[in-house]
Design a protein around this motif. Structure first.
Motif, PDB file in Angstrom:
ATOM      1  N   PRO A  17       0.824  -1.219   0.000  1.00  0.00           N
ATOM      2  CA  PRO A  17       0.000   0.000   0.000  1.00  0.00           C
ATOM      3  C   PRO A  17       0.857   1.268   0.000  1.00  0.00           C
ATOM      4  CG  PRO A  17      -0.729  -1.495   1.727  1.00  0.00           C
ATOM      5  CD  PRO A  17       0.526  -2.058   1.165  1.00  0.00           C
ATOM      6  N   PHE A  18       1.964   1.232   0.752  1.00  0.00           N
ATOM      7  CA  PHE A  18       2.841   2.396   0.777  1.00  0.00           C
ATOM      8  C   PHE A  18       3.489   2.594  -0.595  1.00  0.00           C
ATOM      9  CE2 PHE A  18       6.920   4.538   1.629  1.00  0.00           C
ATOM     10  CZ  PHE A  18       6.414   5.722   2.146  1.00  0.00           C
ATOM     11  N   ALA A  19       3.935   1.513  -1.232  1.00  0.00           N
ATOM     12  CA  ALA A  19       4.527   1.611  -2.572  1.00  0.00           C
ATOM     13  C   ALA A  19       3.499   2.128  -3.576  1.00  0.00           C
ATOM     14  CB  ALA A  19       5.069   0.252  -3.014  1.00  0.00           C
ATOM     15  N   GLU A  20       2.270   1.640  -3.468  1.00  0.00           N
ATOM     16  CA  GLU A  20       1.190   2.106  -4.347  1.00  0.00           C
ATOM     17  C   GLU A  20       1.005   3.619  -4.207  1.00  0.00           C
ATOM     18  OE1 GLU A  20      -3.680   1.669  -4.791  1.00  0.00           O
ATOM     19  OE2 GLU A  20      -2.638   0.594  -3.187  1.00  0.00           O
ATOM     20  N   ALA A  21       0.929   4.093  -2.960  1.00  0.00           N
ATOM     21  CA  ALA A  21       0.715   5.523  -2.717  1.00  0.00           C
ATOM     22  C   ALA A  21       1.884   6.360  -3.219  1.00  0.00           C
ATOM     23  CB  ALA A  21       0.482   5.767  -1.234  1.00  0.00           C
ATOM     24  N   CYS A  22       3.103   5.881  -3.004  1.00  0.00           N
ATOM     25  CA  CYS A  22       4.296   6.605  -3.489  1.00  0.00           C
ATOM     26  C   CYS A  22       4.304   6.685  -5.010  1.00  0.00           C
ATOM     27  CB  CYS A  22       5.574   5.918  -3.022  1.00  0.00           C
ATOM     28  SG  CYS A  22       5.927   6.059  -1.274  1.00  0.00           S
ATOM     29  N   LEU A  23       4.055   5.562  -5.657  1.00  0.00           N
ATOM     30  CA  LEU A  23       4.027   5.541  -7.125  1.00  0.00           C
ATOM     31  C   LEU A  23       2.941   6.469  -7.656  1.00  0.00           C
ATOM     32  CD1 LEU A  23       4.601   1.780  -7.892  1.00  0.00           C
ATOM     33  CD2 LEU A  23       5.851   3.668  -8.963  1.00  0.00           C
ATOM     34  N   ARG A  24       1.759   6.364  -7.094  1.00  0.00           N
ATOM     35  CA  ARG A  24       0.641   7.191  -7.557  1.00  0.00           C
ATOM     36  C   ARG A  24       0.988   8.678  -7.425  1.00  0.00           C
ATOM     37  NH1 ARG A  24      -3.501   5.152  -4.796  1.00  0.00           N
ATOM     38  NH2 ARG A  24      -4.032   3.737  -6.479  1.00  0.00           N
TER      39      ARG A  24
END
Length: 145
Positions: A17-24
Motif C-alpha cells: 500500500p505504501f509503494a502504491e501511494a508513493c508511485l501514484r
C-alpha cells in the motif's frame, strides 16, 4: 509506456500500500495517467493499512486511510503491465498463479538488487527503513515507467 501497475507484498497492509501511494503520487506529479493498485499473496482481506504504515505515510503527505487489503488474483496479473514485488517469494507465487506473468514481474528493488523485508509487528525504526527503501525503489522505477 505502462498504463497499469500493481505493487505486491504478503498481507497488503504495510509495504505494497505504501509503494502504491508513493508511485501514484510521483506519477501524478509527473502528469502521467497510470493506474496503480496493490494486493497481497496472503492478504488480510478487508483490513486497513497497518497503523504505523498509515502514520508514517501521513508524515510524508500520503493518505492510506481508504486502503483495504485485497488478495491478488489472476485478473490483477492479467490487467497489470508491470508488477513490482518486495521479495522473490512474491514473484514465485505470481508465476505459479499465472505463468503468463513472466516478463512483467520484478522486484521493486530490482535496480539496486534489494529485497524489501516485511516490517509487520517490528519496531518503528524497521518501518522507517523499509519506507525509505520503498521510496528509493519507486524513484528507480519512475524513469522506466
Amino acid at each position: 509506456m505502462f498504463k497499469h501497475l500493481l505493487t505486491l507484498c504478503t498481507g497488503n497492509i504495510c509495504r505494497s500500500p505504501f509503494a502504491e501511494a508513493c508511485l501514484r503520487q510521483q506519477l501524478e506529479t509527473a502528469g502521467r495517467d497510470v493506474r496503480v493498485e496493490s494486493a497481497g499473496i496472503g492478504a488480510l482481506v478487508g483490513h486497513p493499512a497497518d497503523e504505523i504504515t498509515r502514520r508514517l505515510a501521513a508524515d510524508q503527505g500520503l493518505s492510506l486511510e481508504e486502503h483495504r487489503a485485497v488478495q491478488v488474483t489472476e485478473d490483477h496479473v492479467r490487467r497489470a503491465d508491470l508488477i513490482l514485488v518486495m521479495e522473490p517469494v512474491h514473484r514465485q507465487y505470481l508465476l505459479e498463479l499465472s505463468p503468463s506473468a513472466r516478463g512483467k514481474v520484478f522486484l521493486l528493488g530490482h535496480w539496486s538488487e534489494r529485497v524489501i523485508e516485511d516490517p509487520y509487528r517490528r519496531s518503528e525504526s524497521v518501518y522507517q527503513r523499509v519506507h525509505e527503501e520503498i521510496r528509493q525503489g519507486v524513484g528507480e522505477w519512475l524513469s522506466r515507467v
